[in-house]
Motif scaffolding. Sequence first.
Motif, PDB file in Angstrom:
ATOM      1  N   SER A  45      -7.469   6.734 -10.004  1.00  0.00           N
ATOM      2  CA  SER A  45      -8.501   5.688 -10.004  1.00  0.00           C
ATOM      3  C   SER A  45      -7.875   4.316  -9.785  1.00  0.00           C
ATOM      4  O   SER A  45      -8.407   3.498  -9.032  1.00  0.00           O
ATOM      5  N   MET A  48       0.828  -1.207   0.000  1.00  0.00           N
ATOM      6  CA  MET A  48       0.000   0.000   0.000  1.00  0.00           C
ATOM      7  C   MET A  48       0.864   1.260   0.000  1.00  0.00           C
ATOM      8  O   MET A  48       0.516   2.250  -0.640  1.00  0.00           O
ATOM      9  N   GLY A 100      -7.302  -3.670   0.758  1.00  0.00           N
ATOM     10  CA  GLY A 100      -8.010  -3.589   2.036  1.00  0.00           C
ATOM     11  C   GLY A 100      -9.013  -4.719   2.201  1.00  0.00           C
ATOM     12  O   GLY A 100      -9.138  -5.310   3.286  1.00  0.00           O
ATOM     13  N   THR A 101      -9.714  -5.045   1.129  1.00  0.00           N
ATOM     14  CA  THR A 101     -10.662  -6.159   1.165  1.00  0.00           C
ATOM     15  C   THR A 101      -9.934  -7.474   1.401  1.00  0.00           C
ATOM     16  O   THR A 101     -10.393  -8.333   2.158  1.00  0.00           O
ATOM     17  N   TYR A 115      -5.076   3.746  -8.232  1.00  0.00           N
ATOM     18  CA  TYR A 115      -4.659   3.709  -6.822  1.00  0.00           C
ATOM     19  C   TYR A 115      -5.839   3.371  -5.923  1.00  0.00           C
ATOM     20  O   TYR A 115      -5.742   2.510  -5.049  1.00  0.00           O
ATOM     21  N   THR A 116      -6.966   4.053  -6.135  1.00  0.00           N
ATOM     22  CA  THR A 116      -8.143   3.834  -5.298  1.00  0.00           C
ATOM     23  C   THR A 116      -8.621   2.396  -5.398  1.00  0.00           C
ATOM     24  O   THR A 116      -8.897   1.744  -4.385  1.00  0.00           O
ATOM     25  N   LEU A 117      -8.727   1.888  -6.606  1.00  0.00           N
ATOM     26  CA  LEU A 117      -9.167   0.511  -6.814  1.00  0.00           C
ATOM     27  C   LEU A 117      -8.205  -0.471  -6.153  1.00  0.00           C
ATOM     28  O   LEU A 117      -8.630  -1.395  -5.452  1.00  0.00           O
ATOM     29  N   SER A 118      -6.917  -0.267  -6.342  1.00  0.00           N
ATOM     30  CA  SER A 118      -5.915  -1.157  -5.757  1.00  0.00           C
ATOM     31  C   SER A 118      -5.931  -1.099  -4.233  1.00  0.00           C
ATOM     32  O   SER A 118      -5.827  -2.123  -3.558  1.00  0.00           O
ATOM     33  N   PHE A 119      -6.061   0.103  -3.692  1.00  0.00           N
ATOM     34  CA  PHE A 119      -6.075   0.260  -2.240  1.00  0.00           C
ATOM     35  C   PHE A 119      -7.252  -0.491  -1.627  1.00  0.00           C
ATOM     36  O   PHE A 119      -7.097  -1.231  -0.654  1.00  0.00           O
ATOM     37  N   PHE A 120      -8.441  -0.321  -2.216  1.00  0.00           N
ATOM     38  CA  PHE A 120      -9.602  -0.993  -1.645  1.00  0.00           C
ATOM     39  C   PHE A 120      -9.586  -2.496  -1.907  1.00  0.00           C
ATOM     40  O   PHE A 120     -10.083  -3.277  -1.100  1.00  0.00           O
ATOM     41  N   TRP A 121      -8.985  -2.925  -3.013  1.00  0.00           N
ATOM     42  CA  TRP A 121      -8.832  -4.359  -3.248  1.00  0.00           C
ATOM     43  C   TRP A 121      -7.907  -4.960  -2.190  1.00  0.00           C
ATOM     44  O   TRP A 121      -8.198  -6.014  -1.623  1.00  0.00           O
TER      45      TRP A 121
END
Length: 84
Positions: A44, A18, A54-55, A46-52
């Motif tokens: 975008s 991260m 995190g999940t 970064y956001t997608l990767s970060f939440f992936w």
Amino acid sequence: MNKDRLIAFTDAILAIIMTILVLELQEPETLSLQGLWALKGSYSAYTLSFFWLGTMWIGLHNEWQNVEKISIPVIWYNLSILFF
């Protein structure tokens, strides 16, 4: 191996990934909405990767609650998940 040690290793790897994601973000040329909009693709991603990630972290956290004993196959399974 202690379960807590493997959990700490997994958490550290995800935290490093991260952090590297943040380092790859470019700074907008101008501090305005237009400047941010020009970089929408990288932000975008970064956001997608970060939440992936995190999940993934939440899922692994929940799975560790069910693990009672750490064996060599469990360690390899964990490393495989972190690799992909």
